[in-house]
Design an enzyme around this catalytic site. Sequence first.
Site, PDB file in Angstrom:
ATOM      1  N   ARG A  12      47.870 -35.334  19.083  1.00 18.29           N
ATOM      2  CA  ARG A  12      47.168 -34.170  18.554  1.00 18.29           C
ATOM      3  C   ARG A  12      47.803 -32.847  18.980  1.00 18.29           C
ATOM      4  NH1 ARG A  12      41.661 -34.700  21.125  1.00 18.29           N
ATOM      5  NH2 ARG A  12      42.983 -35.334  22.852  1.00 18.29           N
ATOM      6  N   CYS A  13      49.110 -32.834  19.214  1.00 20.70           N
ATOM      7  CA  CYS A  13      49.764 -31.603  19.675  1.00 20.70           C
ATOM      8  C   CYS A  13      49.516 -30.457  18.704  1.00 20.70           C
ATOM      9  CB  CYS A  13      51.252 -31.826  19.899  1.00 20.70           C
ATOM     10  SG  CYS A  13      52.137 -32.411  18.451  1.00 20.70           S
ATOM     11  N   TRP A  14      49.495 -30.752  17.423  1.00 18.92           N
ATOM     12  CA  TRP A  14      49.266 -29.715  16.412  1.00 18.92           C
ATOM     13  C   TRP A  14      47.887 -29.088  16.553  1.00 18.92           C
ATOM     14  CZ3 TRP A  14      45.812 -30.649  12.171  1.00 18.92           C
ATOM     15  CH2 TRP A  14      45.241 -31.929  12.173  1.00 18.92           C
TER      16      TRP A  14
ATOM     17  N   ALA B 134      48.014 -26.936  19.855  1.00 19.57           N
ATOM     18  CA  ALA B 134      48.771 -25.699  19.642  1.00 19.57           C
ATOM     19  C   ALA B 134      47.942 -24.690  18.848  1.00 19.57           C
ATOM     20  CB  ALA B 134      50.082 -26.005  18.921  1.00 19.57           C
TER      21      ALA B 134
ATOM     22  N   GLN C 190      46.841 -32.695  25.914  1.00 20.01           N
ATOM     23  CA  GLN C 190      46.482 -33.648  24.867  1.00 20.01           C
ATOM     24  C   GLN C 190      46.504 -35.087  25.358  1.00 20.01           C
ATOM     25  OE1 GLN C 190      49.883 -32.777  22.250  1.00 20.01           O
ATOM     26  NE2 GLN C 190      50.282 -34.965  22.263  1.00 20.01           N
TER      27      GLN C 190
END
Length: 182
Positions: free
Chosen positions: A30-32, A35, A25
């Site tokens: 924007r990790c969500w 993931a 990322q």
Amino acid sequence: FDSEIARKMTFRFSVNNKTMSATNQKSSGRCWLFAATNVLREIIAKKINVDSFELSQSYLAFWDKFERINYFVDSIIDTSSLPDGDRTVDYILKTGVHDGGQWDMFVNVVRKYGIVPKDAMPETFQSSATANVNKYVNLALKKAAFGIRKAIREGDNDKVGEIRRNLLDSCFSFLCECYTVP
């Protein structure tokens, strides 16, 4: 916690799941999205029988940001009867648009806009380093919020609609410049 003991530990797993390589990322929140798309791409890759595959997080981030802009405007309109300096209004203005999210937000964006492979909308410098994108969007939102609240106080609903349309048009164009056209 003894870090020396932890360093000496040998981690053994009885089951190793074969997965695709990790995605990056970079300097974005924007990790969500990464993931969620990593989970989804594993399922898609198995169904279409490919070893390597990636979904476009940039595409989803574009539409998530656009939806947040529209939600911000709705929130400003919904709280227009509250006085300047009200804690709710201040919170909306302070929070603005950012990158963080969770599963239900991912699901909603995917349901509305779908998904595309990464090569359909690849990463850009701005999608990988979102601080300045957020900064400029939030400046535009605050300016629009001032105009919307003023127009509502004056009873000028046509002006509210005009500010909203202009904001959404300019933010859409700005996001296209930053992320490319979806």
